[in-house]
Design a protein around this motif. Structure first.
Motif, PDB file in Angstrom:
ATOM      1  N   ALA A   1       0.825  -1.210   0.000  1.00 44.57           N
ATOM      2  CA  ALA A   1       0.000   0.000   0.000  1.00 44.57           C
ATOM      3  C   ALA A   1       0.857   1.258   0.000  1.00 44.57           C
ATOM      4  O   ALA A   1       0.525   2.251  -0.667  1.00 44.57           O
ATOM      5  N   ALA A   2       1.963   1.239   0.747  1.00 40.98           N
ATOM      6  CA  ALA A   2       2.861   2.400   0.784  1.00 40.98           C
ATOM      7  C   ALA A   2       3.487   2.642  -0.590  1.00 40.98           C
ATOM      8  O   ALA A   2       3.543   3.790  -1.063  1.00 40.98           O
ATOM      9  N   LEU A   3       3.937   1.575  -1.235  1.00 39.47           N
ATOM     10  CA  LEU A   3       4.543   1.721  -2.564  1.00 39.47           C
ATOM     11  C   LEU A   3       3.526   2.208  -3.589  1.00 39.47           C
ATOM     12  O   LEU A   3       3.831   3.080  -4.417  1.00 39.47           O
ATOM     13  N   LEU A   4       2.306   1.660  -3.524  1.00 43.17           N
ATOM     14  CA  LEU A   4       1.261   2.102  -4.447  1.00 43.17           C
ATOM     15  C   LEU A   4       0.877   3.556  -4.190  1.00 43.17           C
ATOM     16  O   LEU A   4       0.579   4.305  -5.129  1.00 43.17           O
ATOM     17  N   SER A   5       0.880   3.964  -2.918  1.00 44.09           N
ATOM     18  CA  SER A   5       0.564   5.349  -2.580  1.00 44.09           C
ATOM     19  C   SER A   5       1.601   6.304  -3.144  1.00 44.09           C
ATOM     20  O   SER A   5       1.269   7.384  -3.660  1.00 44.09           O
TER      21      SER A   5
END
Length: 289
Positions: free
Chosen positions: A48-52
Motif C-alpha cells: 500500500a505504501a509503494l502504491l501510494s
C-alpha cells in the motif's frame, strides 16, 4: 494510457487497503489464533505504501505536466504541504508505517481504518464544500470501512477453509462464520445506506439522464453485482452455515467446506469487480458520456 494506469493503481491500492483493514478487523472478532495474519498485514502495508507513492507521483505529474523528477519535486512539495489530498496521503503513510512496525490486531485495525479512510479524499467528496463536504466524506468513509470489513472477512474465511479441514479447525470455522453473521448484517445495512447517500451527494435526486452516461452504466453494473453478493451472503447465512454445523457430525465434512469455499470465492471475485468499477467511477463525472 495515463488514465488507464491511474485506474489500475487506484484499483490495486483500494483492494490492498480494503483487505488490510478487513483482515485486521476480522482478527478482533473471530478466531485469529487459527490465522497467521501479521506477515500478511506487513506485506499489505508495504504494498500500500509503494502504491501510494506511485499514485502521488502520477497525480502530480498529470497536474503539473512535468516528467523529470527534478522539475517535479517542487510540485510534489506543494501537493504535500498545500492540499488536502497531500495531507490525506501523509496520514496514510504514517498509519501504514505504524502497521509495519506493530501489526497487532487492535493497532492494525485502527491503522488500517485510518489508511482506508484517507482514500475518501481521492473521491468525489473532495469537490464539495461546507457541511455537504463533511457529510459526503463521512458517508464515503463509512462505505469504505464496511466494504473493507466484508472483503477482509471473505479472504479470512478462505484462509481458514484452505487445505484439509479437521474437526478442530472446522469448529473454528463455524465460530467465525457465526460471528460474521451479525457483523455481515451491519455491513450490508451500512453499505446500502451510504451507497444511496453517495449517489444523492454526487448525482442528486435524478436518474434518467445519468443512466445514459458511462458513469450511469458502470454504476448500474455495480448495483447489480452488489445484489448478487447479497444473494450469496444469504446463501451462506441460511444454508452453508447450518451445513457446516451438520458437518461436525458427518464422517467427512469436506463437502460442506468445499461448498463454502466456492461461495466465498465467487463472492470475493464479485467484490473485486465492484472495487474495479469504483476505481473507474472515481475518475469519471456523472455527466461523462
Amino acid at each position: 494510457m495515463a488514465e488507464l494506469i491511474n485506474i489500475i493503481l487506484r484499483f490495486a491500492l483500494y483492494v490492498d487497503v480494503l483487505l488490510l483493514f478487513g483482515l485486521a478487523l476480522f482478527a478482533l472478532y473471530s478466531a485469529d489464533s487459527a490465522l497467521r495474519f501479521r506477515p500478511m498485514l506487513r506485506g499489505m502495508a508495504l504494498i500500500a505504501a509503494l502504491l501510494s507513492v506511485a499514485g502521488l507521483l502520477l497525480m502530480t505529474r498529470a497536474m503539473s505536466g512535468e516528467t523529470a523528477f527534478a522539475a517535479l519535486w517542487p510540485h510534489l512539495q506543494m501537493m504535500l504541504h498545500e492540499t488536502d489530498v497531500g495531507l490525506a496521503w501523509a496520514i496514510r503513510m504514517i498509519a501504514l508505517t505504524v502497521l509495519l512496525i506493530r501489526p497487532g490486531a487492535w493497532l492494525a485495525s485502527i491503522s488500517g481504518a485510518v489508511a482506508l479512510a484517507s482514500l475518501a479524499w481521492s473521491g468525489h467528496g473532495a469537490m464539495d464544500e461546507g457541511a455537504l463536504r463533511f457529510w459526503h466524506f463521512l458517508s464515503d468513509i463509512l462505505h469504505l470501512l464496511a466494504a473493507g470489513a466484508w472483503l477482509g472477512a471473505m479472504l479470512a474465511l478462505l484462509l481458514m477453509a484452505r487445505g484439509r479441514v479437521d474437526a478442530a479447525r472446522l469448529r473454528l470455522l463455524i465460530a467465525a462464520v457465526t460471528r460474521f453473521e451479525w457483523v455481515g448484517a451491519a455491513i450490508v445495512l451500512t453499505l446500502t445506506i451510504t451507497g444511496v447517500m453517495n449517489y444523492l451527494f454526487i448525482v442528486g435526486p435524478k436518474l434518467n439522464d445519468v443512466l445514459l452516461s458511462t458513469y450511469g452504466v458502470l454504476l448500474t453494473i455495480k448495483v447489480l453485482l452488489f445484489a448478487v453478493m447479497l444473494l450469496l451472503a444469504a446463501l451462506n447465512r441460511f444454508h452453508l452455515g447450518p451445513a457446516l454445523k451438520q458437518a461436525l457430525r458427518d464422517a467427512d465434512p469436506m463437502l460442506a467446506v468445499n461448498a463454502l469455499r466456492r461461495s466465498v470465492r465467487l463472492e470475493l471475485a464479485l467484490a473485486l469487480l465492484i472495487v474495479a468499477l469504483v476505481a473507474w467511477l472515481g475518475t469519471l463525472s456523472p455527466e461523462a458520456g
